[in-house]
Design an enzyme around this catalytic site. Structure first.
Site, PDB file in Angstrom:
ATOM      1  N   HIS A 138       0.821  -1.210   0.000  1.00 61.36           N
ATOM      2  CA  HIS A 138       0.000   0.000   0.000  1.00 61.36           C
ATOM      3  C   HIS A 138       0.857   1.262   0.000  1.00 61.36           C
ATOM      4  O   HIS A 138       0.534   2.256  -0.647  1.00 61.36           O
ATOM      5  CB  HIS A 138      -0.925   0.001   1.220  1.00 61.36           C
ATOM      6  CG  HIS A 138      -2.220  -0.707   0.978  1.00 61.36           C
ATOM      7  ND1 HIS A 138      -2.786  -1.544   1.895  1.00 61.36           N
ATOM      8  CD2 HIS A 138      -3.049  -0.712  -0.090  1.00 61.36           C
ATOM      9  CE1 HIS A 138      -3.916  -2.029   1.405  1.00 61.36           C
ATOM     10  NE2 HIS A 138      -4.093  -1.541   0.205  1.00 61.36           N
ATOM     11  N   CYS A 193      27.073   2.076 -33.391  1.00 66.08           N
ATOM     12  CA  CYS A 193      26.693   1.976 -31.977  1.00 66.08           C
ATOM     13  C   CYS A 193      27.791   2.485 -31.057  1.00 66.08           C
ATOM     14  O   CYS A 193      27.846   2.120 -29.882  1.00 66.08           O
ATOM     15  CB  CYS A 193      26.337   0.527 -31.627  1.00 66.08           C
ATOM     16  SG  CYS A 193      27.666  -0.659 -31.875  1.00 66.08           S
TER      17      CYS A 193
END
Length: 791
Positions: free
Chosen positions: A415, A746
């Site tokens: 919660h 890359c």
């Protein structure tokens, strides 16, 4: 006028009845009636309606007293709020239950006893008429009673549920969301209790709770009754399943994490429930099987399809019949509404004080306030960092004023985590030592922006915030991809506007998730250090052998990245450790030679078919087959690094085919890194063997200029924009185009230098792969360059 019903069985209610039975009961009825054929089990039960609640207060003439109780309410006055709430609860409880309502409740209870047996135990749950709605969860605002037995016990639990409409947290939450305190009514759900006290239970979401990625089911699980997971009292096991491939028929757990599960809640007869220590053997194993994780995922997908939106679902496994039941489902109310992405970047920071599970992806600075119990909440001041053993829903009025939350216990579906997400707060849960390591008044930085691990740093760190509107940024012709090696960051990074992953570094996953040299896993007897052998043995505790450990963990790491970006391509580079880096893995020094220049030594493709590493490469290939064939993530493209010669390429490709990774079979594409001058000089020949070349500008610069990029002494000579390097890149791109294969880059250059990105656009390169933090900036550069070319 027809009298409203007071009690209704689940088979008579559905989502059209929220005003009558509340969100929770309406959802249970909806699933009970319509989803049984989809494999969703809901325990039998009935709803005591909101009309019954109003009937109670009407008969007791209690409305006037309640109205007076809330007159002049100031919800920010914590002490006054608590006093008024207690008074309201007493008024409702003292109202009792009218005789006609008692009779209907007991008749429905007797029906359950006829169905399930005289000794059936009950779960009695509150269900408010403004609960579990798309714009407000009301999670945990009202009471639940478990292991209820007997008529007297049931009737008392119903009265207590009605009274719990006026908890401190419920009153404050309604006020914050603009609900009239007396207009909201409460229904009560009564169902056969699933005996998860004898098994396990947990919570699942049909969306990743931290990033908002919609393509996964995220499941948490712990031993015993589910309240501990919901309340954040335990660190649960975690599992992910990829929805698109699940629906294509693939059945595999994408990723898992073993939680501590230190305590478990069990039934305690008339005293209700109690917590006990979880036995060590249960703490050290997962509390549900892969088959059960997949069954839960199927149920979650069916529920989401029925409701047409992301869902937050509670489940429980019955220790008596061995079956899994859904005991609650509500709309997910926080993450699923994200349309603008804020990326927080932590720069210079102090030492790490504690670590735990990250909730959210934000960063905050504040002074520590350790709150050891609810009686000390009044000492909390707005803007402080709330530190406690755990935070219950009662603390929500204070939490909304906090800069951040840190707890000793709890997982990412408790919660406290749910409320923190809804409030937009960073929370680090399950730190174990937050309340002892953090000191009142000390300034700290709470960071949840660095992956799944949340950290609390001493002092105020340097923080940058980048805001990205996810829907407004146009896509350039040049595909812009990201470099990524950390699965913890995959879901968040996937929410950025990219075209996939151009470089997924396998060695990062081996280093972080596996930690052991692959040959040490296969041959621990050759590890001469006793301490290292014991470390390896401890890591293998939950696995059949070292091979299973390596294959599963590597597959789950790569699979997480591939699933996050699915169906966009993910280019996975096979391991590219150098010998000194391999030697630093646990057990690695017993299998690696000592080299004078590891950068140019036994690395990349040269290892894969070599007898010294052939068994390790076989494990890598087994893991990649698992990703593609068992997980169904065929968007994975494999890439070979540092392929020096054509003969080497042929040898490795043949070995991959022997191991079940044949180029072209089942759509498998294989790329090669283009980072050695020989790759450029023989680009046409290399192009015959691969589906694409990805230029590694870092190594290509090093080898073209003859500069050791790790040497600070000659760093001034290392420049990716040197004319010779740029000519190499141009020749490689032109060669790929000439041969009809993919060209990409890359390396670091376009992330660091806008002019390099413009140069690549001018060449007509197919893709660039960038660092995530430069993606938006480089996208804008590329768009401008493409527009210039049009003109």
């Amino acid at each position: 006028m027809k009298t409203p019903a007071l009690v209704l069985d689940f088979d008579r209610i559905g989502m059209g009845d929220v005003a009558l039975v509340g969100g929770k009961n309406a959802s249970l009825g909806e699933m009970y009636q319509h989803l049984a054929d989809a494999g969703v089990r809901v325990p039998g039960g009935f709803a005591i309606t909101a009309a019954a609640y109003r009937h109670v207060l009407d008969e007791a003439k209690a409305w006037t007293d309640l109205e007076a109780t809330f007159e002049g309410l100031d919800p920010e006055d914590v002490a006054d709020l608590s006093h008024r709430a207690a008074r309201a609860r007493q008024i409702v409880y003292d109202a009792g239950l009218p005789e006609d309502l008692r009779a209907q409740v007991l008749a429905a209870y007797r029906s359950l006893r006829e169905r399930y047996g005289e000794d059936v135990r009950l779960a009695v749950r509150s269900s408010a008429t403004a609960e579990d709605l798309p714009d407000a969860s009301f999670a945990g605002q009202h009471d639940t009673y478990l292991d209820v037995a007997g008529e007297a016990g049931l009737l008392d639990a119903v009265r207590r549920c009605f009274a719990s409409l006026f908890t401190d947290r419920g009153i404050h939450y309604r006020h914050r969301h603009g609900y009239d305190q007396l207009a909201v009514a409460l229904s009560v759900g009564v169902m056969r209790m699933v005996r998860s006290d004898l098994a396990s239970s947990g919570v699942m979401f049909t969306i990743d709770t931290e990033s908002g990625l919609p393509d996964v089911v995220f499941t948490t699980a712990s031993w015993g009754l589910g309240e501990n997971v919901v309340q954040g009292a335990v660190d649960p096991d975690e599992f992910y399943v990829h929805k698109p491939t699940y629906e294509q028929g693939f059945r595999a757990v994408l990723r898992r994490r073993l939680g501590e599960k230190a305590i478990r809640m069990v039934a305690a007869g008339r005293s209700g429930t109690r917590n006990e220590q979880t036995p060590d053997e249960d703490r050290q194993r997962f509390c549900i099987s892969d088959e059960e994780v997949l069954e839960l995922a199927g149920a979650a997908i069916a529920i989401e399809r029925r409701y047409g939106q992301p869902m937050d679902i509670e489940w429980a496994k019955d220790g008596l019949d061995g079956r899994i039941y859904v005991v609650q489902a509500r709309p997910e109310t926080a993450t699923s509404r994200v349309t603008t992405l804020q990326r927080f970047h932590v720069g210079e920071h102090g030492r790490t004080l504690v670590e735990g599970r990250a909730v959210g992806d934000r960063v905050a600075v504040g002074r520590v306030r350790v709150v050891r119990d609810a009686q000390h909440l009044a000492e909390f001041r707005p803007g402080e960092v709330l530190v406690s053993a755990t935070t219950t829903p009662d603390w929500e009025p204070v939490m909304k004023t906090a800069a951040a939350v840190v707890t000793d216990r709890g997982g990412r579906t408790c919660h406290a985590a749910i409320v923190a997400r809804e409030l937009g707060l960073p929370a680090v849960v399950g730190t174990d030592a937050g309340t002892t390591a953090l000191v009142d008044g000390a300034e700290v930085t709470v960071s949840c922006a660095e992956g799944e691990t949340g950290r609390v740093y001493a002092g105020a760190a340097a923080i940058e915030v980048e805001e990205i509107e996810l829907t407004d940024l146009p896509r350039p012709r040049t595909r812009l991809m990201v470099n990524l090696g950390n699965p913890d960051l995959a879901f968040r990074t996937a929410m950025l506007p990219s075209d996939g992953v151009g470089l997924a570094r396998m060695e990062f996953i081996i280093n972080e998730a596996i930690k052991v040299h692959p040959l040490a896993l296969l041959h621990p007897e050759r590890v001469e250090d006793v301490g290292e052998r014991l470390r390896i043995q401890a890591m293998l505790d939950q696995y059949d052998d070292g091979a299973a450990y390596f294959v599963q963990r590597l597959a789950e790491g790569i699979g997480t990245i591939a699933a996050a970006f699915h169906p966009r391509p993910v280019v996975v580079r096979m391991s590219d450790f150098k010998t000194n880096e391999y030697a630093n893995l646990v057990g690695g020094r017993w299998f690696e030679p000592a080299e004078e220049n590891p950068m140019l030594g036994f690395r990349g493709a040269s290892r894969y078919a070599h007898q010294a590493y052939a068994e390790g490469f076989e494990l890598e290939c087994r893991a990649m087959r698992r990703v593609r064939e068992e997980m169904g993530l065929t968007n994975v493209i494999l890439m070979l690094p540092f392929v020096r010669r054509l003969a080497e390429a042929d040898l490795v490709l043949a070995r991959m085919a022997e191991l079940g990774l044949e180029r072209g079979k089942d759509g498998l594409q294989v790329y090669a890194m283009c980072e050695i001058p020989n790759n450029v000089l023989l680009v046409d020949e290399f192009a015959e063997r691969f589906d694409g070349l990805s230029i590694g500008s870092n190594d290509l610069t090093q080898l073209t200029l003859g500069v050791d990029r790790d040497s600070a002494t000659v760093a001034f000579d290392y420049d990716e924009r040197d004319p010779g390097v740029k000519k190499m890149i141009r020749l490689a791109v032109e060669g790929c185009r000439r041969n009809g294969i993919h060209s990409g880059l890359c390396g670091q250059a376009p992330s660091d230098y806008p002019d390099m990105a413009e140069f690549l656009v001018d060449l007509g390169i197919d893709s660039m792969s960038l660092n995530p933090d430069s993606l938006v900036r480089t996208t804008q550069t590329v768009l401008a360059a493409e527009e210039r070319l049009k003109g």
